[in-house]
Enzyme design. Structure first.
Site, PDB file in Angstrom:
ATOM      1  N   CYS A 134      -4.610   2.571  -3.870  1.00 39.70           N
ATOM      2  CA  CYS A 134      -3.335   2.982  -3.274  1.00 39.70           C
ATOM      3  C   CYS A 134      -2.242   1.943  -3.519  1.00 39.70           C
ATOM      4  O   CYS A 134      -1.386   1.710  -2.665  1.00 39.70           O
ATOM      5  CB  CYS A 134      -3.479   3.264  -1.776  1.00 39.70           C
ATOM      6  SG  CYS A 134      -4.409   4.760  -1.425  1.00 39.70           S
TER       7      CYS A 134
ATOM      8  N   HIS B 175       0.860  -1.187   0.000  1.00 36.98           N
ATOM      9  CA  HIS B 175       0.000   0.000   0.000  1.00 36.98           C
ATOM     10  C   HIS B 175       0.891   1.230   0.000  1.00 36.98           C
ATOM     11  O   HIS B 175       2.019   1.201   0.488  1.00 36.98           O
ATOM     12  CB  HIS B 175      -0.874  -0.036   1.259  1.00 36.98           C
ATOM     13  CG  HIS B 175      -1.960   0.985   1.295  1.00 36.98           C
ATOM     14  ND1 HIS B 175      -1.732   2.304   1.611  1.00 36.98           N
ATOM     15  CD2 HIS B 175      -3.306   0.881   1.088  1.00 36.98           C
ATOM     16  CE1 HIS B 175      -2.874   2.967   1.598  1.00 36.98           C
ATOM     17  NE2 HIS B 175      -3.843   2.133   1.272  1.00 36.98           N
TER      18      HIS B 175
ATOM     19  N   LYS C 203     -11.304  -0.237  10.035  1.00 33.17           N
ATOM     20  CA  LYS C 203     -11.436  -1.414   9.196  1.00 33.17           C
ATOM     21  C   LYS C 203     -11.843  -2.647  10.007  1.00 33.17           C
ATOM     22  O   LYS C 203     -11.906  -3.748   9.469  1.00 33.17           O
ATOM     23  CB  LYS C 203     -10.113  -1.686   8.461  1.00 33.17           C
ATOM     24  CG  LYS C 203      -9.691  -0.575   7.504  1.00 33.17           C
ATOM     25  CD  LYS C 203      -8.392  -0.919   6.803  1.00 33.17           C
ATOM     26  CE  LYS C 203      -7.840   0.243   6.009  1.00 33.17           C
ATOM     27  NZ  LYS C 203      -8.654   0.590   4.840  1.00 33.17           N
TER      28      LYS C 203
ATOM     29  N   ASP D 234       2.265  -4.473   7.942  1.00 27.32           N
ATOM     30  CA  ASP D 234       1.040  -3.691   7.772  1.00 27.32           C
ATOM     31  C   ASP D 234      -0.138  -4.647   7.876  1.00 27.32           C
ATOM     32  O   ASP D 234      -0.416  -5.414   6.952  1.00 27.32           O
ATOM     33  CB  ASP D 234       1.076  -2.995   6.408  1.00 27.32           C
ATOM     34  CG  ASP D 234      -0.220  -2.283   6.044  1.00 27.32           C
ATOM     35  OD1 ASP D 234      -1.225  -2.435   6.772  1.00 27.32           O
ATOM     36  OD2 ASP D 234      -0.233  -1.583   5.014  1.00 27.32           O
TER      37      ASP D 234
ATOM     38  N   GLN E  54      -5.402  -5.042   6.737  1.00 23.67           N
ATOM     39  CA  GLN E  54      -6.391  -5.945   6.154  1.00 23.67           C
ATOM     40  C   GLN E  54      -6.392  -7.313   6.820  1.00 23.67           C
ATOM     41  O   GLN E  54      -7.059  -8.233   6.355  1.00 23.67           O
ATOM     42  CB  GLN E  54      -6.117  -6.107   4.654  1.00 23.67           C
ATOM     43  CG  GLN E  54      -6.160  -4.827   3.861  1.00 23.67           C
ATOM     44  CD  GLN E  54      -7.537  -4.193   3.815  1.00 23.67           C
ATOM     45  OE1 GLN E  54      -8.552  -4.855   4.018  1.00 23.67           O
ATOM     46  NE2 GLN E  54      -7.596  -2.903   3.553  1.00 23.67           N
TER      47      GLN E  54
END
Length: 414
Positions: free
Chosen positions: A372, A129, A232, A206, A209
């Site tokens: 992104c 991302h 999220k 990261d 998600q």
């Protein structure tokens, strides 16, 4: 998880906790399939934040009156709740930020600018991302460190042989996305972390998600840093989390300064407070922390294993339905243990933005663009894609509405 256990998930009862899912546009009930961007927020989270504002709205760590004490306790307990949720050793390893992007920047500026230089290598993946890619790219330019990228193969997975070639004694940090927000790929982040540590490098994962939809244990992964966002995972916007190993956070200098993060200030110098407050200057996201705490309670009441199973089942159903269409191209791995709950695709001869506009006419909310991940889309050879992403409240009928709406797009652009 067995099919029987999956079916025991009462999706209709879950949906009742989200009034927004009952909204209609031109007589059509909204189908919300944009969860990789932001999930919806259940009533319990909204109520918890409202209770804060109605009953104990005050600044934290700045007062000895009752309201401030209540707010401070709630804020600190939110750190404890997050630490327990992700397997951290304690609140000292949990820093609240605005979002995953700010968490990336905190490490990049506090650690990267001070520790990196010519001869060092930052290793990323081609599916990063922009929050990771752009941040480390800029740090590389400022410090003289090189930036290298682990290739994505033709199946949408990381080329781990290439990873083993890139990660060497010059590597200072490996920053990788846990689950790709474009391909849905679930990366072997534990293996990447091990490769980094074998070369005396650090790892940054990261998890934006991943944390919302699957059990995550940062200790098991071995990550030095791990980041995710509240919005999220059924929580509020405006709050993110940076996990960092305590010894690393203690050694790092803050990059934001002000009140609340100091130990002592004189006209000549300042010293910093304890973790995690050292990295949380100014008035923090108090109401958002309360909401995040409640969101975690809500998620765990359902069960992260069940949420993961349901989301993956929705993505698998969407993948199969879309794959059956001759003019649809899907990106990323086939359904399986290394694919998460989203499907990015393109309809032949229809730009993703046009398709999304048509789907909106059917009250189907999806995301179009490069998500992104512009360099990844360049590698895929497409300017944009349409992304349908799922969460615990989505149904097969909603997937079918998405697929049915494609026919209108075909007719319009025939």
């Amino acid at each position: 998880m067995s099919q029987q256990e999956l079916e025991s998930l009462d999706v209709e009862a879950i949906r009742e906790e989200f009034p927004i899912l009952q909204r209609e546009f031109d007589g059509q009930q909204v189908v919300y399939l944009d969860n990789a961007a932001t999930t919806q927020t259940p009533d319990s989270v909204v109520d918890a934040m409202s209770d804060y504002y109605r009953e104990y709205n005050a600044n934290v760590h700045r007062g000895i009156h009752h309201l401030s004490q209540e707010a401070s306790l709630a804020y600190e307990q939110a750190h404890d709740r997050v630490a327990d949720f992700i397997g951290a050793d304690g609140r000292e390893e949990v820093v609240f930020t605005k979002n995953t992007t700010e968490s990336e920047n905190l490490v990049a500026y506090s650690w990267g600018l001070n520790e990196l230089g010519p001869g060092d290598t930052i290793v990323l993946t081609e599916m990063e991302h922009h929050a990771s890619l752009v941040t480390w790219q800029q740090i590389g330019e400022r410090t003289g460190a090189d930036v290298e990228y682990i290739r994505v193969d033709e199946t949408g997975r990381l080329d781990m042989d290439h990873a083993r070639e890139l990660i060497d004694d010059d590597t200072a940090i490996v920053s990788a996305v846990h689950v790709s927000n474009t391909l849905g790929t679930v990366n072997p982040v534990g293996e990447l972390t091990d490769l980094a540590h074998e070369c005396d490098a650090f790892s940054f994962i990261d998890g934006a998600q991943a944390v919302p939809n699957r059990p995550v244990d940062v200790t098991e992964i071995g990550a030095d840093f791990y980041a995710f966002s509240g919005h999220k995972m059924a929580g509020p916007t405006g709050i993110g989390v940076l996990y960092g190993k305590q010894e690393l956070l203690e050694a790092m200098e803050p990059y934001l300064y002000g009140g609340g993060m100091i130990r002592k200030v004189t006209f000549e110098e300042s010293t910093w407070g304890d973790l995690p407050w050292k990295f949380e200057p100014g008035t923090p996201p108090i109401a958002e922390a309360v909401g995040l705490h409640t969101a975690i309670d809500w998620l765990e009441e359902i069960g992260m294993d069940r949420i993961q199973a349901h989301e993956e089942e929705m993505a698998r159903y969407a993948y199969d339905q879309l794959e059956a269409e001759d003019d649809v191209e899907i990106y990323g791995p086939e359904p399986g243990p290394d694919r998460g709950g989203l499907v990015s695709f393109n309809l032949a001869d229809v730009h993703a933005h046009d398709l999304t506009s048509i789907l909106n006419d059917y009250a189907v909310a999806v995301r179009a663009g490069d998500h992104c991940t512009q360099p990844l889309h360049d590698k895929l050879g497409v300017p944009a894609s349409t992304r349908a992403s799922f969460y615990v409240y989505n149904t097969r009928e909603e997937v079918e509405q998405l697929v049915a709406a494609l026919e209108d797009a075909r007719e319009l652009f025939a």
